[in-house]
Design an enzyme around this catalytic site. Structure first.
Site, PDB file in Angstrom:
ATOM      1  N   HIS A   1       0.848  -1.207   0.000  1.00  0.00           N
ATOM      2  CA  HIS A   1       0.000   0.000   0.000  1.00  0.00           C
ATOM      3  C   HIS A   1       0.879   1.252   0.000  1.00  0.00           C
ATOM      4  O   HIS A   1       0.625   2.205  -0.748  1.00  0.00           O
ATOM      5  CB  HIS A   1      -0.885   0.056   1.256  1.00  0.00           C
ATOM      6  CG  HIS A   1      -1.941  -1.002   1.349  1.00  0.00           C
ATOM      7  ND1 HIS A   1      -2.143  -1.738   2.487  1.00  0.00           N
ATOM      8  CD2 HIS A   1      -2.872  -1.429   0.453  1.00  0.00           C
ATOM      9  CE1 HIS A   1      -3.162  -2.568   2.307  1.00  0.00           C
ATOM     10  NE2 HIS A   1      -3.615  -2.412   1.077  1.00  0.00           N
TER      11      HIS A   1
ATOM     12  N   LYS B   1     -16.986  -6.609   7.939  1.00  0.00           N
ATOM     13  CA  LYS B   1     -15.793  -7.377   7.533  1.00  0.00           C
ATOM     14  C   LYS B   1     -15.019  -7.917   8.734  1.00  0.00           C
ATOM     15  O   LYS B   1     -14.018  -8.600   8.546  1.00  0.00           O
ATOM     16  CB  LYS B   1     -14.864  -6.473   6.701  1.00  0.00           C
ATOM     17  CG  LYS B   1     -15.201  -6.447   5.214  1.00  0.00           C
ATOM     18  CD  LYS B   1     -14.046  -5.841   4.431  1.00  0.00           C
ATOM     19  CE  LYS B   1     -14.139  -6.134   2.944  1.00  0.00           C
ATOM     20  NZ  LYS B   1     -12.976  -5.614   2.221  1.00  0.00           N
TER      21      LYS B   1
ATOM     22  N   ARG C   1      -1.934  -6.368  -8.100  1.00  0.00           N
ATOM     23  CA  ARG C   1      -0.779  -7.233  -7.799  1.00  0.00           C
ATOM     24  C   ARG C   1      -0.591  -8.308  -8.855  1.00  0.00           C
ATOM     25  O   ARG C   1       0.527  -8.635  -9.219  1.00  0.00           O
ATOM     26  CB  ARG C   1      -0.968  -7.894  -6.428  1.00  0.00           C
ATOM     27  CG  ARG C   1      -0.827  -6.931  -5.283  1.00  0.00           C
ATOM     28  CD  ARG C   1      -1.377  -7.502  -4.030  1.00  0.00           C
ATOM     29  NE  ARG C   1      -2.785  -7.813  -4.201  1.00  0.00           N
ATOM     30  CZ  ARG C   1      -3.606  -8.193  -3.238  1.00  0.00           C
ATOM     31  NH1 ARG C   1      -3.150  -8.343  -2.023  1.00  0.00           N
ATOM     32  NH2 ARG C   1      -4.871  -8.420  -3.468  1.00  0.00           N
TER      33      ARG C   1
ATOM     34  N   SER D   1      -2.931  -7.716   3.163  1.00  0.00           N
ATOM     35  CA  SER D   1      -3.171  -7.566   4.608  1.00  0.00           C
ATOM     36  C   SER D   1      -3.601  -8.906   5.191  1.00  0.00           C
ATOM     37  O   SER D   1      -3.182  -9.297   6.282  1.00  0.00           O
ATOM     38  CB  SER D   1      -4.271  -6.531   4.861  1.00  0.00           C
ATOM     39  OG  SER D   1      -3.920  -5.294   4.318  1.00  0.00           O
TER      40      SER D   1
END
Ligand code: PNS
Length: 172
Positions: free
Chosen positions: A23, A47, A96, A134
């Site tokens: 990030h 979440k 990515r 993450s």
């Protein structure tokens, strides 16, 4: 390019639970392309995040000291509406791998449909960071693995403390 083009505000949205080195790389590169980059955390407790929005904002702010033209905020609801309210016409996202692209393209097209003129710009992740997420960082550290360099040092410290705390409370 020495000076970013004036006037263009970009939103870099995400969960940032927590911020990773990947990030940070996108934010740093984005800050050279836009006059303002607003790093915006989605407030979505559904979440079940590891860190609260306030904690994530704090980690982002601490990790971003020294970055000019970058600010941290949080939002709820539609990203397209938030972007318009902030006067942003660009959404910045990192890609990515090709597997990211399908979902990212869908989001980009939906956001442009909701707000014509709102463009999404994808930055390919640097090779060094292209495997980091993450989610995976949290999994590795919770299983005792080494995450050095995958997140900023202050985030690594926080993660260690949070995971140790979880282990302590769940064993009592
Ligand atoms: O870091 P993430 O979890 O990949 O970020 C996803 C995010 C926050 C960019 C995305 O979930 C989002 O924009 N949510 C806001 C709700 C919204 O606008 N949905 C419609 C367009 S996809």
């Amino acid at each position: 390019m020495t000076q970013p083009p004036s006037g263009v505000v970009a939103i870099y949205p995400g969960s940032f639970d927590p911020i990773t080195s990947g990030h940070l790389d996108v934010i740093e590169r984005g800050s050279k392309m836009f006059s303002r980059v607003i790093v915006a955390i989605l407030q979505n407790e559904a979440k079940q995040p590891l860190f609260t929005v306030a904690e994530r904002m704090e980690m982002l702010r601490e990790s971003l000291t020294g970055f000019s033209g970058v600010e941290v905020d949080a939002f709820q609801g539609l990203l397209a509406e938030y972007a318009m309210a902030k006067g942003a016409r660009v959404i910045l996202r990192g890609i990515r791998a090709i597997s990211d692209y399908e979902y990212e393209l869908q989001m980009a097209l939906m956001n442009r449909r909701l707000q014509p003129g709102l463009e999404t710009i994808f930055l390919p992740a640097s090779e060094t960071f292209s495997f980091i997420s993450s989610k995976m960082v949290k999994e590795v550290i919770s299983l005792g693995g080494n995450i050095n360099g995958l997140v900023p040092p202050l985030v690594e410290d926080r993660l260690k403390r949070r995971i140790a705390n979880y282990k302590r409370t769940s064993s009592t």
